[in-house]
Design a protein around this motif. Sequence first.
Motif, PDB file in Angstrom:
ATOM      1  N   LYS A   1       0.847  -1.184   0.000  1.00  0.00           N
ATOM      2  CA  LYS A   1       0.000   0.000   0.000  1.00  0.00           C
ATOM      3  C   LYS A   1       0.886   1.239   0.000  1.00  0.00           C
ATOM      4  O   LYS A   1       1.562   1.537   0.990  1.00  0.00           O
ATOM      5  CB  LYS A   1      -0.913  -0.011   1.227  1.00  0.00           C
ATOM      6  N   ASN A   2       0.894   1.962  -1.101  1.00  0.00           N
ATOM      7  CA  ASN A   2       1.732   3.159  -1.195  1.00  0.00           C
ATOM      8  C   ASN A   2       1.198   4.250  -0.282  1.00  0.00           C
ATOM      9  O   ASN A   2      -0.012   4.402  -0.098  1.00  0.00           O
ATOM     10  CB  ASN A   2       1.737   3.659  -2.640  1.00  0.00           C
ATOM     11  N   TYR A   3       2.112   5.018   0.321  1.00  0.00           N
ATOM     12  CA  TYR A   3       1.822   6.091   1.273  1.00  0.00           C
ATOM     13  C   TYR A   3       1.299   5.577   2.611  1.00  0.00           C
ATOM     14  O   TYR A   3       0.793   6.352   3.410  1.00  0.00           O
ATOM     15  CB  TYR A   3       0.858   7.132   0.679  1.00  0.00           C
ATOM     16  N   TYR A   4       1.419   4.255   2.846  1.00  0.00           N
ATOM     17  CA  TYR A   4       1.194   3.698   4.176  1.00  0.00           C
ATOM     18  C   TYR A   4       2.577   3.438   4.758  1.00  0.00           C
ATOM     19  O   TYR A   4       3.353   2.644   4.220  1.00  0.00           O
ATOM     20  CB  TYR A   4       0.368   2.418   4.082  1.00  0.00           C
ATOM     21  N   PHE A   5       2.928   4.134   5.840  1.00  0.00           N
ATOM     22  CA  PHE A   5       4.327   4.241   6.248  1.00  0.00           C
ATOM     23  C   PHE A   5       5.029   2.893   6.464  1.00  0.00           C
ATOM     24  O   PHE A   5       6.161   2.721   5.992  1.00  0.00           O
ATOM     25  CB  PHE A   5       4.431   5.117   7.500  1.00  0.00           C
ATOM     26  N   PRO A   6       4.440   1.909   7.166  1.00  0.00           N
ATOM     27  CA  PRO A   6       5.137   0.618   7.295  1.00  0.00           C
ATOM     28  C   PRO A   6       5.414  -0.053   5.952  1.00  0.00           C
ATOM     29  O   PRO A   6       6.473  -0.670   5.764  1.00  0.00           O
ATOM     30  CB  PRO A   6       4.172  -0.208   8.157  1.00  0.00           C
ATOM     31  N   ASP A   7       4.481   0.068   4.989  1.00  0.00           N
ATOM     32  CA  ASP A   7       4.720  -0.499   3.662  1.00  0.00           C
ATOM     33  C   ASP A   7       5.763   0.311   2.896  1.00  0.00           C
ATOM     34  O   ASP A   7       6.546  -0.244   2.114  1.00  0.00           O
ATOM     35  CB  ASP A   7       3.411  -0.548   2.869  1.00  0.00           C
ATOM     36  N   ASP A   8       5.778   1.626   3.110  1.00  0.00           N
ATOM     37  CA  ASP A   8       6.835   2.449   2.507  1.00  0.00           C
ATOM     38  C   ASP A   8       8.214   2.001   3.000  1.00  0.00           C
ATOM     39  O   ASP A   8       9.186   1.998   2.239  1.00  0.00           O
ATOM     40  CB  ASP A   8       6.627   3.924   2.849  1.00  0.00           C
ATOM     41  N   LEU A   9       8.294   1.630   4.279  1.00  0.00           N
ATOM     42  CA  LEU A   9       9.560   1.121   4.821  1.00  0.00           C
ATOM     43  C   LEU A   9       9.972  -0.159   4.105  1.00  0.00           C
ATOM     44  O   LEU A   9      11.149  -0.328   3.761  1.00  0.00           O
ATOM     45  CB  LEU A   9       9.428   0.877   6.330  1.00  0.00           C
ATOM     46  N   GLU A  10       9.024  -1.060   3.871  1.00  0.00           N
ATOM     47  CA  GLU A  10       9.349  -2.302   3.166  1.00  0.00           C
ATOM     48  C   GLU A  10       9.829  -2.009   1.746  1.00  0.00           C
ATOM     49  O   GLU A  10      10.753  -2.653   1.250  1.00  0.00           O
ATOM     50  CB  GLU A  10       8.131  -3.228   3.141  1.00  0.00           C
TER      51      GLU A  10
END
Length: 448
Positions: A257-266
């Motif tokens: 999910k783009n712009y969801y911070f934990p997914d941005d970290l991944e």
Amino acid sequence: MVFFKIVEKNSFWYCFFRKWLSLIFRYSYCGNFYVRGRKNVPKAGTPIMFVSNHQNGVIDALSILFAMPIRYKVVFLARADVFKKKLTAKILNFCKIMPIYRQRDGRDNLGENAAIFDESAKLIDRGYPVALFPEGQHQEGHYLGPVKKGFARIAFEAAEHNGFPDNMWIVPIGNHYEDYFMLRPQVCLSFGEPIRLSDYYEAYRENPPRAMADLAEEVQRRIGGLMLDIPDREHYALYDSLRAVVRKPICAKLKLKNYYFPDDLEADRYFAKRLRETPEEELAAVREKAEECRQGMSRLKIGAREVGGRVSPLVLLLEFVALVLTFPVMLYGLCFTGLPVWLGRRQAKKMVARIKNPMLQSSFDFVLNQIIYTGTFYLVYIVLYWCFFDSALVFILLMATWVLSRMFWIDYFHYAAHVARRCRALFHFRAVSRLRPAYEYLAAWATR
């Protein structure tokens, strides 16, 4: 100077301030505070040592402390040079922080660590998790420094002191920040799978230095797997800006999910992996395209989001209307709470400039902005209220709106800046289009 009885004391005031500061940290300092992997933390009362990367001064410790339920009485080990004054030492010990001496503090002081290590072993045995940052200093970016063996010595001494228990754990932690200097950043803290210390007991009995080195190597690997570790220090600034450019296509590839911070970290961690895997001759071309994008975005004053996607005039109009409609709320919050925030930020920057350590700005900002200046102004508001009003309901409503509008106007400015970037991208669409070939090259490289 250590006041061990203060460290071990479970006072009402410690619990009160911890809960109060936790609310400030979670809902005022942070835009969003994400905690991942909490199931990896053994139950309270188990012998535990937390080991974490260190990038953001006191904020690293606060994120660990406030991610844990209050039943975990976490004790921290921090650099000894901040304990020189007796009053400061008492305050830090009240916060369950003990000093640890490093080589730079002088060889004569290293002997003081024996008492600290012994007390740490006793605390672990009594169910107090001990947390420390094994790099020995905070880094100035999204990368992991060499993990030193001091934490391993404390862990094995604690195990030996407690009869080598089977249930002693080392829990690796990764801290990650959206930005080190902005107001209301997003923060993500990840607890990794714990390491059972008993797996190293036999090696420790045979060769203690080798066992400590092996444990440090494993912790280095585990922490590195929880955080963003950009491998190239020489080109760090360029790669740090590049990760935002390629994040969207990586999220699409990995179905994140783009712009969801934990997914941005991944996505950012996948980007760092691509950097490690790419041969140097290809990286030279990547750096060339990345520099082209960076210079273009800087010249146009836009972000990676505007380069990687089309700006819809209709959506932009709706965003502008939302800004206009919420402007009065923002202005109300700015009038009542803008001054303490500005004063805190200004004083924090002065202190950072004086000590020449920019990575401590967030620490000073949290204390000055979130607690001292804001707390003082709110006390003034309360006094003025009692002088001019006599309705408790009005007072409660005022306090609620002050708190909410304080967070709202900061987020409003972040959103306004985003809309401004989109406006510039729309007005300079030809110049943005000229950046797209470089963007597409980088996107193809990142997702290969």
